[in-house]
Design a protein around this motif. Sequence first.
Motif, mmCIF file in Angstrom:
data_model
loop_
_atom_site.group_PDB
_atom_site.id
_atom_site.type_symbol
_atom_site.label_atom_id
_atom_site.label_comp_id
_atom_site.label_asym_id
_atom_site.label_seq_id
_atom_site.Cartn_x
_atom_site.Cartn_y
_atom_site.Cartn_z
ATOM 1 N N PHE A 1 1.501 -4.390 -13.255
ATOM 2 C CA PHE A 1 2.549 -3.381 -13.405
ATOM 3 C C PHE A 1 2.872 -2.827 -12.019
ATOM 4 C CE2 PHE A 1 0.262 -3.588 -17.368
ATOM 5 C CZ PHE A 1 1.252 -3.503 -18.334
ATOM 6 N N ILE A 2 4.084 -2.309 -11.881
ATOM 7 C CA ILE A 2 4.499 -1.750 -10.589
ATOM 8 C C ILE A 2 4.982 -0.325 -10.807
ATOM 9 C CG2 ILE A 2 5.933 -2.063 -8.545
ATOM 10 C CD1 ILE A 2 6.327 -4.964 -9.357
ATOM 11 N N LEU A 3 4.431 0.585 -10.022
ATOM 12 C CA LEU A 3 4.852 1.985 -10.059
ATOM 13 C C LEU A 3 5.825 2.219 -8.900
ATOM 14 C CD1 LEU A 3 2.742 5.121 -10.718
ATOM 15 C CD2 LEU A 3 4.161 5.035 -8.675
ATOM 16 N N HIS A 4 7.054 2.615 -9.233
ATOM 17 C CA HIS A 4 8.070 2.911 -8.222
ATOM 18 C C HIS A 4 8.213 4.429 -8.094
ATOM 19 C CE1 HIS A 4 9.576 -1.238 -7.854
ATOM 20 N NE2 HIS A 4 9.332 -1.338 -9.154
ATOM 21 N N PRO A 5 7.878 4.971 -6.922
ATOM 22 C CA PRO A 5 7.996 6.437 -6.770
ATOM 23 C C PRO A 5 9.462 6.882 -6.745
ATOM 24 C CG PRO A 5 7.420 5.410 -4.677
ATOM 25 C CD PRO A 5 7.379 4.317 -5.706
ATOM 26 N N GLU A 6 9.736 7.977 -7.435
ATOM 27 C CA GLU A 6 11.067 8.586 -7.437
ATOM 28 C C GLU A 6 10.936 10.023 -6.935
ATOM 29 O OE1 GLU A 6 13.846 7.046 -8.199
ATOM 30 O OE2 GLU A 6 12.994 5.149 -8.930
ATOM 31 N N LYS B 1 8.799 5.533 -11.970
ATOM 32 C CA LYS B 1 9.172 4.586 -13.015
ATOM 33 C C LYS B 1 8.203 3.415 -13.002
ATOM 34 C CE LYS B 1 14.125 5.668 -13.192
ATOM 35 N NZ LYS B 1 15.503 5.129 -13.056
ATOM 36 N N ILE B 2 8.082 2.768 -14.156
ATOM 37 C CA ILE B 2 7.154 1.644 -14.309
ATOM 38 C C ILE B 2 7.946 0.355 -14.478
ATOM 39 C CG2 ILE B 2 5.332 0.621 -15.731
ATOM 40 C CD1 ILE B 2 4.327 3.008 -14.284
ATOM 41 N N LYS C 1 11.088 -6.019 -15.129
ATOM 42 C CA LYS C 1 12.063 -5.100 -15.707
ATOM 43 C C LYS C 1 11.598 -3.661 -15.465
ATOM 44 C CE LYS C 1 13.609 -8.208 -19.395
ATOM 45 N NZ LYS C 1 13.728 -8.403 -20.858
ATOM 46 N N ILE C 2 12.456 -2.890 -14.789
ATOM 47 C CA ILE C 2 12.124 -1.491 -14.518
ATOM 48 C C ILE C 2 12.606 -0.633 -15.678
ATOM 49 C CG2 ILE C 2 12.456 0.457 -12.959
ATOM 50 C CD1 ILE C 2 12.918 -1.510 -10.714
ATOM 51 N N MET C 3 11.684 0.122 -16.263
ATOM 52 C CA MET C 3 12.046 0.996 -17.380
ATOM 53 C C MET C 3 12.920 2.148 -16.878
ATOM 54 S SD MET C 3 8.460 1.139 -19.472
ATOM 55 C CE MET C 3 9.241 2.047 -20.792
ATOM 56 N N SER C 4 13.877 2.500 -17.678
ATOM 57 C CA SER C 4 14.809 3.572 -17.288
ATOM 58 C C SER C 4 14.166 4.954 -17.376
ATOM 59 C CB SER C 4 16.057 3.525 -18.173
ATOM 60 O OG SER C 4 15.692 3.669 -19.553
ATOM 61 N N GLN C 5 13.089 5.057 -18.158
ATOM 62 C CA GLN C 5 12.463 6.367 -18.366
ATOM 63 C C GLN C 5 11.757 6.837 -17.101
ATOM 64 O OE1 GLN C 5 9.801 6.446 -21.670
ATOM 65 N NE2 GLN C 5 9.298 8.602 -21.451
#
Length: 753
Positions: free
Chosen positions: A148-153, A158-159, A164-168
């Motif tokens: 899994f990849i955690l993208h900092p916002e 987001k995960i 596929k990046i989840m919109s949540q």
Amino acid sequence: MNRIEPIPNRENNDIFFLDFVKIILPYKWSIFFITVIVLLFTTVYLYFTPSIYESSATIKIKTDKSLNKLALKDPISSALSQSDASNIEQEIAILSSFYISDKAIEKLNMKVQYFTKKGYKKNEIFVNPPIQIQNITIYNNKITGKEFILHPEMNGFKIEQNDKIMSQLFQYNKEIKMKDFKCIIKKESNFSYPIYFKLNGSNRDIYERIVKKRLKISQLNIDVSIIKLSYQDSSIKRANAYINGLIDVYLEQSVTNKNRENSKVLKFINQQLEITGKTLQNSETQLQKYRVKNRVIEPTKQSRLLLDRLNSIEIKIEENKIKKSLVNNLLILSQNSQYLENMIPTLKALNEQPTIELIQKIEDIKQNIDTLSIKFTKKHPDLILLETQLQKKQNKVYGNIKNIQQNINQEQKGLYKQKKKNEKKLEKLPKKEKQLIQFQRNYDVNAKMYAYLLEKKSENDLKRVATLSDYEIIDSAYSSSSPIKPKKFMLLMASGIIGLILGTFIAYLRNRLSRKIQTMRDIQELTSLPIYGEIPLFLKKNSAFEVLEHPNSFLTTYFRKLRTKLQLITNKSKGNSLLVTSSMPNEGKTEIILNLSHLFQLAGYKSIIIDLDLYQPTLPKYFNINSKKGISTYLNHRDNVEDIIFKTEYQHLDVIFAGEDISNPSELLLSQKLTLMLSTLEKSYDYIFINAAPLMVVEESLYFMQFTDINLIVIKENFTKKSFLTNLKQSIELYDFKNIQLLFNTSKLKEKL
């Protein structure tokens, strides 16, 4: 008679090797590129493959061989100790079990792995990751080990899963719920780059999928009780931490087990002390009262012997009572398979090795059941079979303990018989002495048992206060800074060799599948025609006058050798005719004709060159003679033989050109005038060199070969088709030609000094 073994033909081997080199030499660049490609793939593989390090440690198992000797004499003392190095395999099995690894995994927290990506390579963060994932609950076991990849916002994260990046948008330090799992992600430090993480599942999943494959435990030497533990991991720190954690858990477990057993024995001793103490006090009071009342102190010598005999029997009876208590406890434990391991110390005390081995087999079966239960349901045939075996062996353990109980009861009956027999002798003594012996006997037996129990209580108290593990750490976890795999240098060397072998094999295969002739061996396999020699025309361009311009060159040397061979096989004083042709144009026949004719005229032989290649005449460009007269005008009856012969600038060399272009060269070449011309020239010239048209262009050249003394067909390396030789062979067999030889035009000749 001794058999003479044939001597290997070294020359043939050398020829085969040289031929093989000639086969693959044209493909040297493809071999080079294939080798480079294999090395490149290996380099890419090594770049993306994480380095694996190995951490190792050694522990020593303490032994006490005297315990086995004490087993029957002192059951309580034997039961106090679990130390026995006679079964190293059992200790290795325990260390390898999930039971020990479970706590080590929990200590190390291996449930999540964190990575960052730099370049195209992922690097694991083992120490101080910027996030911590806690309180993990997995609903779908298929995601274990997945990435899994955690993208900092700006306001959370987001995960990304399966590209596929989840919109949540999720928040740190709060529970997040996804389709396959839920957890809490805590932020430990600021970061702006993606964090990759893997969820490794439960401790059992981690053990089966990761630890079990990387952990290796073995006896260091068969003669010593030392066990070596090794663990492989991409992180040196984690490998060391896991090994140290595993050893700590193992030693703690050893101490815990010893304390638990000591507590059980202490409780048993205290109970016996309380009972025996009361009995001893009563017997002492009775003895004192009797002595005072009857004014007697000690029994007679004969009575003393009888008393000692009875005391010995009584002590054995009391010891058997202790054994019976131990066995009764074993019977209770044997009803539940979870407590079978706890029976081993008591069984050692009773010297019941077969039952101990049976329990060890039961533990192995239970471990197999646990492993299979992860993958299969209880209805799986293998699990049903193991459960059946487990039940049978548990029943056998219970049966063995019942047999021990029966043996003790049998021995007890014998002791009671001896006791009764000696008590009958006691009845024959005088009344006062008999009563004194009874009181004295009760007192002596209880006093000895009480003293024995006090001694064991003291020993057990000391052991409980200073409990030590039965194992000693020889070396804590250590590892080399160099990875054990992949072996980069060895892999690069091996890939280079494999690439070279692969490239060579492909080159050889291409050669075998090629339609063109590449080596001398190809010619030999396709035809039995004699090979007149090899000529390295490839070495130079514009080599038509090589023997004149470079009389000492390597190529000129080969032409001289060719001239010598021609002189040896021609037996006419005049009119020796030599026809040179090939399969297709540009195979070197014209250069061969020119150089041979120059060599013969230099030697004083009167020579003439005839250009019979009416389709593609080439001789005029090599001589400063401009004329339309030639073979075509002669055959068309426009000129005589004398009219078409031209003198060259060389004293002993003349030439006849092809003449002007004509529309019917095939018909003219079959004219009888051509043979008449040849007969005329044979009277005036020593050597006649005929430059015939290629056989695959003009088949009439084959017809003309029957009128010449020597016919040389030039075969050009990597140019002449193999099918040409096959067709030529058929034509020769059909027309029974005897004077055809082959000349191989190759670039692979090397100068031999």
